[in-house]
Design a protein around this motif. Structure first.
Motif, PDB file in Angstrom:
ATOM      1  N   MET A   1      16.463  10.947   8.405  1.00 24.17           N
ATOM      2  CA  MET A   1      15.838  10.657   7.120  1.00 24.17           C
ATOM      3  C   MET A   1      16.569   9.513   6.426  1.00 24.17           C
ATOM      4  N   LEU A   2      15.790   8.596   5.872  1.00 27.03           N
ATOM      5  CA  LEU A   2      16.303   7.495   5.067  1.00 27.03           C
ATOM      6  C   LEU A   2      16.017   7.808   3.604  1.00 27.03           C
ATOM      7  N   VAL A   3      17.036   7.677   2.733  1.00 28.28           N
ATOM      8  CA  VAL A   3      16.846   7.945   1.313  1.00 28.28           C
ATOM      9  C   VAL A   3      17.347   6.768   0.497  1.00 28.28           C
TER      10      VAL A   3
ATOM     11  N   VAL B   1      13.679  -9.147  -3.273  1.00 25.95           N
ATOM     12  CA  VAL B   1      12.960  -7.882  -3.338  1.00 25.95           C
ATOM     13  C   VAL B   1      13.509  -6.942  -2.264  1.00 25.95           C
ATOM     14  N   LEU B   2      14.146  -5.867  -2.717  1.00 26.85           N
ATOM     15  CA  LEU B   2      14.876  -5.007  -1.793  1.00 26.85           C
ATOM     16  C   LEU B   2      13.968  -4.120  -0.955  1.00 26.85           C
ATOM     17  N   TRP B   3      12.688  -4.017  -1.334  1.00 29.79           N
ATOM     18  CA  TRP B   3      11.786  -3.223  -0.514  1.00 29.79           C
ATOM     19  C   TRP B   3      11.750  -3.710   0.930  1.00 29.79           C
ATOM     20  N   TRP B   4      11.835  -5.013   1.134  1.00 30.08           N
ATOM     21  CA  TRP B   4      11.733  -5.545   2.492  1.00 30.08           C
ATOM     22  C   TRP B   4      12.950  -5.192   3.325  1.00 30.08           C
ATOM     23  N   ASP B   5      14.095  -4.955   2.689  1.00 34.68           N
ATOM     24  CA  ASP B   5      15.258  -4.454   3.429  1.00 34.68           C
ATOM     25  C   ASP B   5      15.063  -2.999   3.822  1.00 34.68           C
TER      26      ASP B   5
ATOM     27  N   ILE C   1      13.718   0.811   8.277  1.00 35.76           N
ATOM     28  CA  ILE C   1      12.736   1.715   8.890  1.00 35.76           C
ATOM     29  C   ILE C   1      12.328   1.204  10.257  1.00 35.76           C
ATOM     30  N   GLU C   2      12.049  -0.091  10.342  1.00 38.92           N
ATOM     31  CA  GLU C   2      11.582  -0.657  11.602  1.00 38.92           C
ATOM     32  C   GLU C   2      12.669  -0.620  12.671  1.00 38.92           C
ATOM     33  N   ALA C   3      13.926  -0.765  12.246  1.00 41.02           N
ATOM     34  CA  ALA C   3      15.033  -0.756  13.208  1.00 41.02           C
ATOM     35  C   ALA C   3      15.374   0.653  13.686  1.00 41.02           C
TER      36      ALA C   3
ATOM     37  N   LEU D   1       4.086   1.008   4.717  1.00 42.35           N
ATOM     38  CA  LEU D   1       4.441   2.237   5.425  1.00 42.35           C
ATOM     39  C   LEU D   1       3.337   2.662   6.388  1.00 42.35           C
ATOM     40  N   SER D   2       2.087   2.464   5.995  1.00 40.08           N
ATOM     41  CA  SER D   2       0.983   2.776   6.893  1.00 40.08           C
ATOM     42  C   SER D   2       1.041   1.901   8.139  1.00 40.08           C
ATOM     43  N   ASP D   3       1.284   0.609   7.949  1.00 41.41           N
ATOM     44  CA  ASP D   3       1.381  -0.305   9.082  1.00 41.41           C
ATOM     45  C   ASP D   3       2.542   0.045   9.998  1.00 41.41           C
ATOM     46  N   LEU D   4       3.581   0.669   9.437  1.00 41.57           N
ATOM     47  CA  LEU D   4       4.735   1.074  10.233  1.00 41.57           C
ATOM     48  C   LEU D   4       4.545   2.434  10.899  1.00 41.57           C
ATOM     49  N   GLY D   5       3.428   3.094  10.599  1.00 40.40           N
ATOM     50  CA  GLY D   5       3.140   4.364  11.259  1.00 40.40           C
ATOM     51  C   GLY D   5       3.560   5.585  10.482  1.00 40.40           C
TER      52      GLY D   5
END
Length: 431
Positions: free
Chosen positions: A77-79, A103-107, A112-114, A150-154
């Motif tokens: 889990m990532l928080v 914009v920290l959302w992209w980090d 998540i992707e990693a 998040l949808s695009d990431l599954g």
């Protein structure tokens, strides 16, 4: 499976509100990595407080944009709590898709992707749901951007805007909590199975994590649906997304389709400032001088004026009054980072022991966020530092309650399972 460890990574860790709340929820949560970095500050006091309280945690003090995401330990889990910013995006043939600088959302997306955690648990301000604002042409675009990413990431997502005071905590702090589950989880399948039945959707939302059992008489508003898949790409989404009034207080998204509504909270027994404020505070610097008392009275009195826009249009502008002093019979207002200063938003109370007007103490600010008194007290940390961290902090026991619900969901899964699906998961940053 109930004894399996839930490995957690914490971004924007602050002084450890997520860590402490999850540890109160269950000893099965294990924080394996945390990052806390305050840009443009030589004194990294929040990180120092985090390490002081969690000396055995693998915590780093690095700019998250510079962290090699592949080297972060594996997690279940990532928080994290992250700032509300401008989430608009553009494209470049050389760099692919990118967001506005800073914009920290992209980090978060990169982590998540990693690492592909099974669960994601995030916190943001209440206005995220309508950002960049109800007066803009695209209210809700920024939260929609998060959902679409998040949808695009599954992942599927549930969310709820929660006022901590409604549920018995000593602060009227409104925050948006976001819980996401990977597409191979049982919880994700549950969402997908009910998404085609309006009655099932509303019944589910009434008792849905994060923080279920929070709806007064199970009252919810009208169900509203938004199809995020109508937009070909994130760039198209950023430029053209429209939803009237933005996103509602609670809802869920699965397979790119969002279902949302408003709700009335079931109010628990109130925890008031009276239960937090200590009589006869010994720190004389907390008490107001006549000069400060006069300044506070003006600042908290409210005002009305007229402003002129760049185009020459006149419009009314003002702010309402704030109780002075703050009532001890109500929960605290939202804590701010400038709590100790002579400002409109700082709390001023009448000391219940001696009747003198004063500011709240650092220890009282900690208790308002349900931290232990003294959590931020250590060598090299100033009172100003302590107030600042509490203005940015979570209400710990609210995190505890949500963490208890997430643990029940995690107990139904086989954790530490790596997952990749090139057929189902669309890469959002590659052309």
């Amino acid at each position: 499976m109930s004894e399996q460890k839930i490995k957690v990574a914490e971004m924007f860790a602050g002084v450890g509100g997520f860590h402490l709340g999850l540890s109160r929820a269950s000893e099965n949560y294990e924080v394996v990595w945390a990052d806390q970095f305050e840009p443009a500050r030589k004194n990294q006091f929040a990180y120092n407080i985090y390490k002081h309280n969690f000396p055995d945690t693998n915590a780093v003090n690095e700019d998250i944009s510079l962290v090699n995401k592949d080297l972060i330990p594996d997690m279940d889990m990532l928080v994290g709590g992250f700032p509300c910013q401008d989430y608009s995006v553009a494209s470049s043939s050389a760099k692919g898709l990118y967001g506005k600088k800073g914009v920290l959302w992209w980090d978060i997306k990169d982590v998540i992707e990693a690492k592909w955690p099974q669960f994601i648990f995030l916190e943001n301000v209440d206005r995220l749901l309508t950002s960049p604002g109800t007066n803009s042409t695209q209210p809700g675009r920024d939260f929609g951007m998060i959902l679409r990413t998040l949808s695009d990431l599954g992942y599927a997502v549930t969310w709820k805007m929660i006022n901590a005071a409604d549920y018995g905590f000593p602060q009227r702090r409104r925050r948006t909590f976001i819980f996401a589950t990977r597409q191979d989880t049982k919880f994700n399948a549950t969402l997908a199975n009910i998404a085609d039945n309006d009655n099932k959707i509303l019944d589910f939302i009434k008792h849905m994590p994060p923080l279920s059992n929070t709806l007064k008489n199970e009252n919810v508003g009208r169900l509203i649906k938004v199809d995020l898949n109508e937009y070909e790409s994130l760039i198209d989404f950023s430029d053209n997304f429209q939803v009237r009034r933005g996103f509602r207080k609670t809802g869920f998204m699965v397979n790119g389709k969002a279902f949302m509504t408003d709700f009335t909270a079931e109010i628990r027994e109130t925890t008031t400032l009276q239960k937090v404020i200590v009589p006869n505070a010994e720190d004389e610097t907390l008490y107001l001088t006549p000069e400060k008392e006069e300044k506070f009275a003006i600042l908290k009195g409210g005002f009305r004026t007229t402003k002129i826009s760049k185009t020459g249009h006149e419009y009314p502008y003002g702010m309402g009054g704030i109780a002075f002093p703050d009532s001890l019979d109500r929960p605290a207002r939202t804590m701010v980072t400038s709590e100790h200063t002579v400002s409109r938003m700082s709390h001023v109370v009448k000391d219940p022991g001696n009747g003198r007007l004063r500011l709240i103490s650092p220890e009282e600010s900690e208790k308002i966020n349900t931290f232990p008194a003294g959590w931020t007290s250590m060598e090299g940390i100033t009172p100003s530092n302590r107030y600042f961290t509490m203005g940015n902090a979570l209400v710990v026991d609210l995190v505890k309650e949500i963490g208890e619900e997430i643990k029940k969901i995690a107990d139904e899964e086989i954790l530490n399972v790596s997952f990749r699906s090139n057929k189902k998961v669309k890469k959002v940053i590659h052309n």
